[in-house]
Every structure is written in C-alpha cells, then in structure tokens.
Design a protein around this motif. Structure first.
Motif, PDB file in Angstrom:
ATOM      1  N   GLU A  20       7.123  -6.187  10.403  1.00 36.47           N
ATOM      2  CA  GLU A  20       8.267  -6.739   9.674  1.00 36.47           C
ATOM      3  C   GLU A  20       9.335  -5.687   9.410  1.00 36.47           C
ATOM      4  N   TYR A 109      10.003 -13.636  15.195  1.00 30.88           N
ATOM      5  CA  TYR A 109      10.291 -13.871  13.787  1.00 30.88           C
ATOM      6  C   TYR A 109      11.608 -13.187  13.421  1.00 30.88           C
ATOM      7  N   LYS A 132      11.802 -14.904   6.573  1.00 34.92           N
ATOM      8  CA  LYS A 132      11.010 -14.859   7.801  1.00 34.92           C
ATOM      9  C   LYS A 132      10.885 -16.253   8.375  1.00 34.92           C
ATOM     10  N   ARG A 134      11.296 -18.705  12.434  1.00 31.53           N
ATOM     11  CA  ARG A 134      11.606 -18.768  13.857  1.00 31.53           C
ATOM     12  C   ARG A 134      12.671 -19.827  14.128  1.00 31.53           C
TER      13      ARG A 134
END
Length: 209
Positions: A20, A109, A132, A134
């Motif tokens: 991340e 992501y 976060k 898609r």
C-alpha cells in the motif's frame, strides 16, 4: 457534506496488491489544468453506511447493528480520459499502441480522491477520498444523432474496500483547521501539493510506471 461543483480527481495506484505505497509517477490528476488527462463530469458515491437490520428479541427490537461501512462504490464519469491513465487504473495490457482486456486482466488497487467545493463557502475546497479500491469499466457507447456530433464519455465504477489499517473513507473541508500535509500523508502516503497550495503539475501521458 453539501458540495458545489466537481473540480478534479486525483488517482494513486498502489505498487502491488500487498503493497500500500504509491510511486509519485503513479499519481494522476484529472482536472481543469490537466488537459492531457481530460475533465471530470460526475461521481456518485453510494452505500457509505452499512445496511442496518434490526435484530428482534423478547417482542421488541433487541439490537440494531451499524458498525463499519457499507459496500461503497462510485459511479464516475469523465470526459476524454487519457488512454494511458485509463489503461493503468483498469489493469489493461498496453503495448503496440493499443489496450487489451483479457481473462488475465486484474485491475490494481488505487486511491480515488474527489475534489469539489463547500456549498456553504465555495471558496473552500472540499475533498472526499476512498482510500483503497478498484476501477472497472462500465460501458463504451459510441453514438451519433443525425448530423450532430455526440460525445461519448468514460464511465467507470470504483468499488472500495478497507485499507489494511481499517480506514476506508475520508472527507474534509479546507478550513482553518485543515492540514493539507497531514491529509495527503494519510491519503496518499506522501506530500503532493506545493507549498503555495497549488496542485503538483500533472505528468504527461507518456509517463510509465
């Protein structure tokens, strides 16, 4: 939060499914001074709160659970999004000058930030960030109308999930208490705004991750 207009979005692509962090070259700006990347039209965020279903017991409502978030999604519409940015956020294979979606396509992501203005004080920016999720492609609809050119827009859906630290959604009004540095460190993991409060210039469409 009541909003006025829709100035721009900023999208940051995470390095990997289990990483991340975001490289600076993978932060893209779609707004009025980023002509290469297009312009924003609308974004409808739904299901921010969880569905609350009362649990009955002893002839009454015993408990109404309401912890966490719902199944958050964003219906996003943009004008002429740059093909390279679009391909990157959809996970499309980009080579030889064309983009492909296949059985192996997996979108990365991303962080998805929407920048508007406060309806009460339109001089103040309002920011909403989904930390976060898609993107997926909604539809592609070329069309015409007799002798009038009809423009087809990019329609994408962003489906949000919890970040590893449990955070999902952030909103802010840029008032006297707002700290842009802390906000961007929380949302993008880095500072991406110049000291004067001007957005960092967008990268060109030829930038590669």
């Amino acid at each position: 939060m009541a909003l006025s207009g829709f100035e721009r979005v900023r999208i940051g692509i995470y390095n990997a499914i289990d990483d991340e962090t975001i490289k600076p070259e993978n932060i893209f700006d779609i707004g009025p001074d980023s002509k290469t990347f297009g312009s924003t039209v609308s974004a409808s965020i739904t299901n921010i709160a969880p569905t609350t279903t009362p649990i009955n017991g002893s002839d009454q409502v015993w408990k109404t659970p309401g912890k966490g978030t719902g199944n958050i999604s964003v219906a996003f519409v943009a004008n002429t999004m740059d093909k390279i940015v679009r391909a990157k956020i959809l996970g499309m294979d980009d080579k030889d000058g064309y983009q492909t979606i296949s059985s192996n396509t997996e979108a990365p992501y991303c962080v998805f930030e929407l920048i508007s203005h406060d309806a009460q004080n339109e001089q103040a920016k309002a920011r909403v960030a989904l930390l976060k999720g898609r993107f997926s492609l909604g539809n592609v609809d070329p069309k015409t109308n007799t002798n009038t050119t009809v423009y087809s827009q990019d329609n994408l859906t962003f489906t949000a999930i919890d970040r590893n630290d449990g955070k999902t959604y952030v909103e802010a009004i840029e008032d006297d208490d707002f700290d842009i540095d802390k906000y961007e460190m929380d949302v993008f993991g880095q500072k991406i705004t110049n000291a004067g409060g001007v957005e960092t210039p967008s990268k060109t469409s030829s930038s590669k991750a």
